[in-house]
Design an enzyme around this catalytic site. Structure first.
Site, PDB file in Angstrom:
ATOM      1  N   GLU A  34       0.814  -1.210   0.000  1.00 46.21           N
ATOM      2  CA  GLU A  34       0.000   0.000   0.000  1.00 46.21           C
ATOM      3  C   GLU A  34       0.853   1.268   0.000  1.00 46.21           C
ATOM      4  OE1 GLU A  34      -3.564  -0.069   0.630  1.00 46.21           O
ATOM      5  OE2 GLU A  34      -3.657  -2.245   0.672  1.00 46.21           O
ATOM      6  N   ASP A  35       0.340   2.298  -0.625  1.00 51.46           N
ATOM      7  CA  ASP A  35       0.611   3.697  -0.303  1.00 51.46           C
ATOM      8  C   ASP A  35       2.082   4.116  -0.253  1.00 51.46           C
ATOM      9  OD1 ASP A  35      -2.051   3.181   0.175  1.00 51.46           O
ATOM     10  OD2 ASP A  35      -2.176   4.283   2.042  1.00 51.46           O
ATOM     11  N   CYS A  73      -6.977   3.477  -3.372  1.00 56.24           N
ATOM     12  CA  CYS A  73      -7.003   2.015  -3.465  1.00 56.24           C
ATOM     13  C   CYS A  73      -7.999   1.432  -4.461  1.00 56.24           C
ATOM     14  CB  CYS A  73      -7.276   1.410  -2.092  1.00 56.24           C
ATOM     15  SG  CYS A  73      -6.128   1.939  -0.805  1.00 56.24           S
ATOM     16  N   ASP A 239       0.440   0.256  -4.747  1.00 58.68           N
ATOM     17  CA  ASP A 239      -0.837   0.517  -5.422  1.00 58.68           C
ATOM     18  C   ASP A 239      -1.026   1.979  -5.820  1.00 58.68           C
ATOM     19  OD1 ASP A 239      -1.268   1.431  -2.835  1.00 58.68           O
ATOM     20  OD2 ASP A 239      -3.217   0.462  -2.598  1.00 58.68           O
ATOM     21  N   HIS A 240      -0.267   2.898  -5.239  1.00 58.28           N
ATOM     22  CA  HIS A 240      -0.267   4.329  -5.625  1.00 58.28           C
ATOM     23  C   HIS A 240       0.737   5.044  -4.743  1.00 58.28           C
ATOM     24  CE1 HIS A 240      -2.720   4.785  -2.038  1.00 58.28           C
ATOM     25  NE2 HIS A 240      -3.624   3.972  -2.551  1.00 58.28           N
TER      26      HIS A 240
END
Length: 628
Positions: A34-35, A73, A239-240
């Site tokens: 994630e993130d 997300c 994811d970003h």
């Protein structure tokens, strides 16, 4: 003769061996987290400590221009798993439940049909049902559970680098580390205030990356134990962008660019024959991951998929990547971007909405709390202050010379050809894919329900001319000089056109009285999305009582996506919502109450409706306790 015979036998053996090697299909492993933006050590970040990822990268390929298509997300992960742009499917808003085409097959379904075992551990966040689409989608999902001899596609999603742990600063999250990053050595971007707490958060983010690096090592060790490392193609990516202000939820390069390291065993190098360097500047987006994996597996890419295979002899290079930002939590926004690797062009279709909205999600602990504290002290740098103000309608950033995207070049004379080209590319892309972000979220779903189809099919039943007219209205937002320009759009027979005309009125900072009679009539519009937006604007500009009655009525609807729009509009009118508080507290909130955060019924629309109405109560002087 005998020599010739043995030569033929030997050559036949070599040919068969090579053919068998080519026919032996690779296992494919996704390790996602994630993130986080591209801050692995192998990307040149000297502050990072990622020895296991860096070692994998040494024998693999580093993608320097890999992009998520969304800075949050659900739409990002929906794009990943479908090979479809989220606005094409209607899955662009955060956590929604969208009807998709019945014949749509996502990545694991295609691979299952090709004989692969598919497992996902464990996050989905697809905005549509994942039931029946994996062999195993659970906390125990693993390639080790497959039938003997089957190739596998396995996904492991790690949450440790999510914005929650990043901002929480919990020591137990990084207890396994022998060394921690020194906050004094942190290099903060100019849009984050340089305070001791922000430095601790930044350093903690890198600590969490080190924890993830250990997770990668653990999975690699399992592959070795199983004798599978030389048979498995490995993707490692985020994811970003970072789970911090200026990144996650921000539709610019800092929110969209991701790290991506690809490991390909020697025996499968022929599958990536188009890349012969350890680092590539080839542009790839999440929409391309599914068709690429399907191609690696030797299966047929469904015609419906919109991404392109970026590996091997049949790879297709791309000149542009596209991004989208829509509703996140209880915050409406709508922006689109296109990037050519050097310049990123952003069109903000709701420029009146700052990135930092007055919403609960932007008042949580950690970096957001620190920004609000420093704001009260008058100690925010200009880069941070811009986040709290309305946005320009258009932005252009040179990410080569301005990597922190602080200088908007949209009006620079010598770049007008660049602006024109990227703007045209974005318009064409939106029209080609019938971008469903041009519909209000609730109305988009109502139209699909009325036509008894998926959102995707509903959008394609609209003619190109209809979509062009809606886009034309949306492009008026932030661009008009006289309210009278909007009169034809406010009277248009298409409710989506009328909706965008009201948004354009909202974004107009001057006198809107020339449209007042029409705006009043729109309070009774047969499209609830239009009536709600008209009511919000009438209350903000005129404190109109009839408009309050309209919002009260819309808050009592049974259709949750439309109730959410009404709740967001109620939040946006500030303390002028005070007359609605009794009904909110006694009649509306109980419908959406439950155990999530000690307040809300579930993680979907009831949560976001509740968040919007809780902030409404706070705006009107009430104290609300939320157990986040």
């Amino acid at each position: 003769m005998r020599y010739v015979f043995f030569t033929i036998i030997f050559m036949s053996f070599l040919f068969c061996s090579h053919s068998e090697a080519q026919e032996e299909r690779p296992n494919i492993l996704w390790i996602s987290h994630e993130d986080l933006s591209p801050i692995y050590g192998c990307y040149g970040d000297e502050y990072a400590s990622t020895p296991h990822i860096d070692k994998l990268a040494k024998s693999g390929i580093i993608f320097s221009r890999a992009f998520s298509n969304a800075p949050i997300c659900a739409p990002a992960r929906t794009t990943l798993i479908t090979g479809m742009y989220a606005p094409s499917l209607g899955t662009q808003n955060l956590r929604s439940d969208i009807p998709v085409p019945e014949d749509m097959k996502i990545l694991p379904e295609v691979l299952r049909g090709a004989g692969y075992y598919t497992s996902n551990n464990v996050k989905t966040d697809y905005n549509f049902s994942f039931e029946g689409r994996w062999d195993d989608c659970s906390k125990t999902a693993h390639w080790r559970n497959r039938p003997e001899g089957k190739p596998f596609f396995s996904v492991f999603n790690f949450m440790i680098t999510h914005e929650g742990p990043i901002n929480a600063l919990r020591s137990e999250d990084t207890a396994q580390l022998k060394e921690h990053h020194d906050p004094d050595k942190a290099k903060l971007p100019p849009y984050l205030p340089d305070s001791p707490k922000m430095r601790k958060i930044w350093a903690h983010m890198y600590d969490l990356l080190s924890v993830f690096d250990n997770d990668v090592a653990h999975l690699l060790e399992q592959l070795k134990e199983d004798g599978l490392l030389d048979n498995t193609i490995i993707f490692v990516f985020s994811d970003h962008g970072h789970g911090l202000p200026g990144h996650k939820r921000w539709l610019d390069n800092s929110g969209l660019q991701v790290p991506f390291v690809l490991h390909v065993p020697e025996k499968y190098k022929y599958l990536v024959s188009n890349i012969n360097t350890p680092k590539t500047d080839q542009i790839v987006g999440f929409v391309d991951f599914a068709p690429t994996v399907i191609s690696l597996a030797g299966a047929q890419v469904p015609e419906m998929m919109e991404g392109k295979n970026f590996l091997g002899e049949k790879s297709q290079s791309k000149k542009y990547t596209y991004g989208y930002r829509d509703r996140a939590d209880d915050c409406y926004d709508m922006s689109r971007s296109v990037c050519d690797g050097r310049y990123i062009y952003v069109r903000n279709f709701m420029p009146q909405m700052p990135y930092f909205q007055n919403a609960i999600i932007f008042h949580k602990a950690g970096s957001y709390e620190e920004i609000h504290r420093l704001e009260k002290l008058g100690q925010l740098p200009e880069g941070t202050q811009k986040m709290l103000r309305r946005k320009p309608a258009e932005q252009l950033f040179d990410i080569k010379n301005d990597p922190f995207e602080q200088n908007n070049l949209i009006n620079k004379n010598d770049l007008q050809d660049v602006v024109a080209n990227l703007s045209e590319k974005l318009n064409s892309w939106m029209l080609k894919h019938h971008d469903t972000g041009l519909f209000n979220e609730g109305e988009m779903m109502q139209r699909a329900k009325k036509s008894h189809t998926s959102v995707f099919e509903m959008a394609r039943d609209c003619s190109d001319q209809e979509f062009a007219r809606i886009l034309e209205a949306a492009q008026k937002v932030g661009k008009i000089e006289d309210v009278k320009e909007l009169i034809p759009y406010l009277k248009d027979e298409d409710s989506a056109v009328r909706y965008w005309a009201v948004v354009a009125l909202d974004a107009f900072e001057g006198d809107i009285s020339a449209a007042d009679d029409i705006l009043t009539s729109l309070l009774d519009d047969n499209a609830e999305s239009v009536a709600i937006k008209a009511a919000e604007l009438k209350i903000k500009r005129q404190n109109d009582k009839k408009a309050l009655d309209t919002l009260a009525k819309m808050l009592k609807l049974d259709f949750e996506p439309m109730v959410l729009q009404a709740a967001i509009s109620t939040r946006l009118i500030g303390d002028r919502a005070a007359p609605l508080i009794p009904e909110i507290q006694n009649e509306i909130m109980p419908r959406y109450s439950g155990e999530v955060w000690g307040r809300y019924k579930n993680w979907l629309y009831p949560m976001f409706i509740g968040m919007a109405l809780d902030q409404t109560q706070i705006n009107c002087g009430y104290e609300i306790k939320i157990n986040k």
